[in-house]
Design a protein around this motif. Structure first.
Motif, mmCIF file in Angstrom:
data_model
loop_
_atom_site.group_PDB
_atom_site.id
_atom_site.type_symbol
_atom_site.label_atom_id
_atom_site.label_comp_id
_atom_site.label_asym_id
_atom_site.label_seq_id
_atom_site.Cartn_x
_atom_site.Cartn_y
_atom_site.Cartn_z
ATOM 1 N N ARG A 101 0.730 -1.125 0.043
ATOM 2 C CA ARG A 101 -0.038 -0.039 0.083
ATOM 3 C C ARG A 101 0.875 1.286 0.226
ATOM 4 N N LEU A 102 1.865 1.248 0.936
ATOM 5 C CA LEU A 102 2.899 2.419 1.119
ATOM 6 C C LEU A 102 3.611 2.640 -0.481
ATOM 7 N N TRP A 103 4.063 1.603 -0.984
ATOM 8 C CA TRP A 103 4.905 1.722 -2.256
ATOM 9 C C TRP A 103 3.868 2.135 -3.173
ATOM 10 N N ALA A 104 2.562 1.588 -3.453
ATOM 11 C CA ALA A 104 1.808 1.926 -4.571
ATOM 12 C C ALA A 104 1.354 3.279 -4.368
ATOM 13 N N SER A 105 1.145 3.959 -3.275
ATOM 14 C CA SER A 105 0.992 5.328 -3.104
ATOM 15 C C SER A 105 2.183 6.290 -3.663
ATOM 16 N N TYR A 106 3.382 5.656 -3.452
ATOM 17 C CA TYR A 106 4.440 6.506 -3.723
ATOM 18 C C TYR A 106 4.569 6.281 -5.249
ATOM 19 N N LEU A 107 4.297 5.133 -5.824
ATOM 20 C CA LEU A 107 4.355 4.919 -7.405
ATOM 21 C C LEU A 107 3.483 5.523 -8.045
ATOM 22 N N LYS A 108 2.478 5.935 -7.583
ATOM 23 C CA LYS A 108 1.025 6.284 -8.129
ATOM 24 C C LYS A 108 1.683 8.011 -8.473
ATOM 25 N N LYS A 109 2.317 8.290 -7.683
ATOM 26 C CA LYS A 109 2.659 9.817 -7.679
ATOM 27 C C LYS A 109 3.803 10.180 -8.980
ATOM 28 N N SER A 110 4.896 8.772 -8.883
ATOM 29 C CA SER A 110 6.052 9.194 -9.602
ATOM 30 C C SER A 110 6.006 8.427 -11.040
ATOM 31 N N LEU A 111 4.801 7.748 -11.415
ATOM 32 C CA LEU A 111 4.800 7.107 -12.591
ATOM 33 C C LEU A 111 3.636 7.424 -13.673
ATOM 34 N N PRO A 112 3.619 7.048 -14.660
ATOM 35 C CA PRO A 112 2.432 7.293 -15.467
ATOM 36 C C PRO A 112 1.442 5.908 -14.993
ATOM 37 N N PRO A 113 0.132 6.065 -15.471
ATOM 38 C CA PRO A 113 -0.747 5.227 -14.981
ATOM 39 C C PRO A 113 -0.434 3.702 -15.563
ATOM 40 N N ILE A 114 -0.467 2.662 -14.615
ATOM 41 C CA ILE A 114 -0.240 1.492 -15.076
ATOM 42 C C ILE A 114 -1.228 0.469 -15.264
ATOM 43 N N ASP A 115 -1.003 -0.293 -16.383
ATOM 44 C CA ASP A 115 -2.463 -1.281 -16.564
ATOM 45 C C ASP A 115 -2.115 -2.649 -16.001
ATOM 46 N N VAL A 116 -0.712 -2.990 -15.764
ATOM 47 C CA VAL A 116 -0.555 -4.211 -15.197
ATOM 48 C C VAL A 116 0.729 -4.363 -14.545
ATOM 49 N N ILE A 117 0.761 -5.065 -13.493
ATOM 50 C CA ILE A 117 2.131 -5.126 -12.725
ATOM 51 C C ILE A 117 2.327 -6.680 -13.111
ATOM 52 N N PHE A 118 3.639 -7.052 -13.142
ATOM 53 C CA PHE A 118 4.197 -8.149 -13.393
ATOM 54 C C PHE A 118 5.124 -8.535 -12.013
ATOM 55 N N ALA A 119 5.071 -9.816 -11.364
ATOM 56 C CA ALA A 119 5.867 -9.947 -10.253
ATOM 57 C C ALA A 119 5.968 -11.427 -10.079
ATOM 58 N N SER A 120 6.754 -11.989 -9.373
ATOM 59 C CA SER A 120 7.120 -13.307 -9.020
ATOM 60 C C SER A 120 6.926 -13.611 -7.685
ATOM 61 N N GLU A 121 6.248 -12.628 -7.022
ATOM 62 C CA GLU A 121 6.045 -12.825 -5.605
ATOM 63 C C GLU A 121 4.710 -12.239 -5.193
ATOM 64 N N SER A 122 4.117 -12.692 -4.033
ATOM 65 C CA SER A 122 2.719 -12.302 -3.610
ATOM 66 C C SER A 122 2.565 -10.806 -3.592
ATOM 67 N N TYR A 123 3.513 -10.124 -3.226
ATOM 68 C CA TYR A 123 3.118 -8.513 -3.128
ATOM 69 C C TYR A 123 2.826 -8.245 -4.440
ATOM 70 N N GLY A 124 2.870 -8.798 -5.665
ATOM 71 C CA GLY A 124 2.332 -8.147 -7.018
ATOM 72 C C GLY A 124 0.579 -8.154 -6.659
ATOM 73 N N ALA A 125 -0.026 -9.338 -6.365
ATOM 74 C CA ALA A 125 -1.369 -9.086 -6.158
ATOM 75 C C ALA A 125 -1.812 -7.912 -5.485
ATOM 76 N N TYR A 126 -1.060 -7.363 -3.917
ATOM 77 C CA TYR A 126 -1.417 -6.430 -3.382
ATOM 78 C C TYR A 126 -1.171 -5.195 -4.481
ATOM 79 N N MET A 127 -0.077 -5.103 -4.750
ATOM 80 C CA MET A 127 0.420 -3.889 -5.857
ATOM 81 C C MET A 127 -0.489 -3.498 -6.686
ATOM 82 N N GLY A 128 -1.374 -4.612 -7.412
ATOM 83 C CA GLY A 128 -2.202 -4.647 -8.586
ATOM 84 C C GLY A 128 -3.302 -3.877 -7.900
ATOM 85 N N ARG A 129 -3.970 -4.486 -6.596
ATOM 86 C CA ARG A 129 -5.009 -3.900 -6.084
ATOM 87 C C ARG A 129 -4.895 -2.232 -5.557
ATOM 88 N N PHE A 130 -3.612 -1.866 -5.180
ATOM 89 C CA PHE A 130 -3.370 -0.490 -4.716
ATOM 90 C C PHE A 130 -3.215 0.478 -5.884
#
Length: 161
Positions: free
Chosen positions: A86-115
């Protein structure tokens, strides 16, 4: 246009990371590759950014981005995976253009997608390709040479000189 995201420390960049990046590239039009780097790590973020730039020099779909952060502001050690995401997603939303899909090899990816309000894809192959902790690779790079791209091998060669 479909914009993807891969996040990592790439400490060091290895073929498992590259498998994730290549998988993501096959499923999006542009890929933001965020290198999370704090001043508390053994290899500077600028070095890791150069590894990605060199490794993907011929691919204009890859957009390596160095995200330097203060461990006190964006901690990952004491937080739950959900709270950290949640903390990282909030930070990334301010730093990156809109993201359509996050790719990850660990479980944090599902949380990041939601946030990040985007799709998440968990690609488990990188952990099978490189079933050794990155710290072990840093300690004994020569033992894991076959897992490292040329740019990272060059770095370790120069460190040995």
């Amino acid at each position: 246009m479909k914009r993807g995201l891969v996040i990592g420390k790439f400490l060091p960049l290895h073929i498992g990371h590259m498998a994730l990046i290549d998988y993501a590239l096959a499923h999006c039009d542009e890929l933001e590759v965020v290198i999370g780097a704090s001043d508390d790590e053994p290899i500077p973020g600028e070095v890791r950014l150069e590894w990605l730039k060199q490794t993907y020099a011929g691919n204009n779909k890859v957009k390596p981005i160095l995200l330097s952060y203060d461990e006190a502001m964006l901690t990952g050690h004491a937080e739950s995976i959900e709270n950290m995401s949640r903390l990282w997603a909030s930070y990334l939303k301010k730093s990156l253009p809109p993201i359509d899909v996050i790719f990850a090899s660990e479980s944090y990816g599902a949380y990041m997608g939601r946030f990040l309000d985007c799709e998440s894809v968990i690609y488990e192959e990188p952990c099978k390709i490189v079933p050794v902790p990155a710290a072990k690779i840093r300690e004994e790079p020569a033992s894991y040479w076959h897992l490292l791209p040329d740019a990272v091998q060059d770095y370790y060669k120069n460190q040995a000189e």
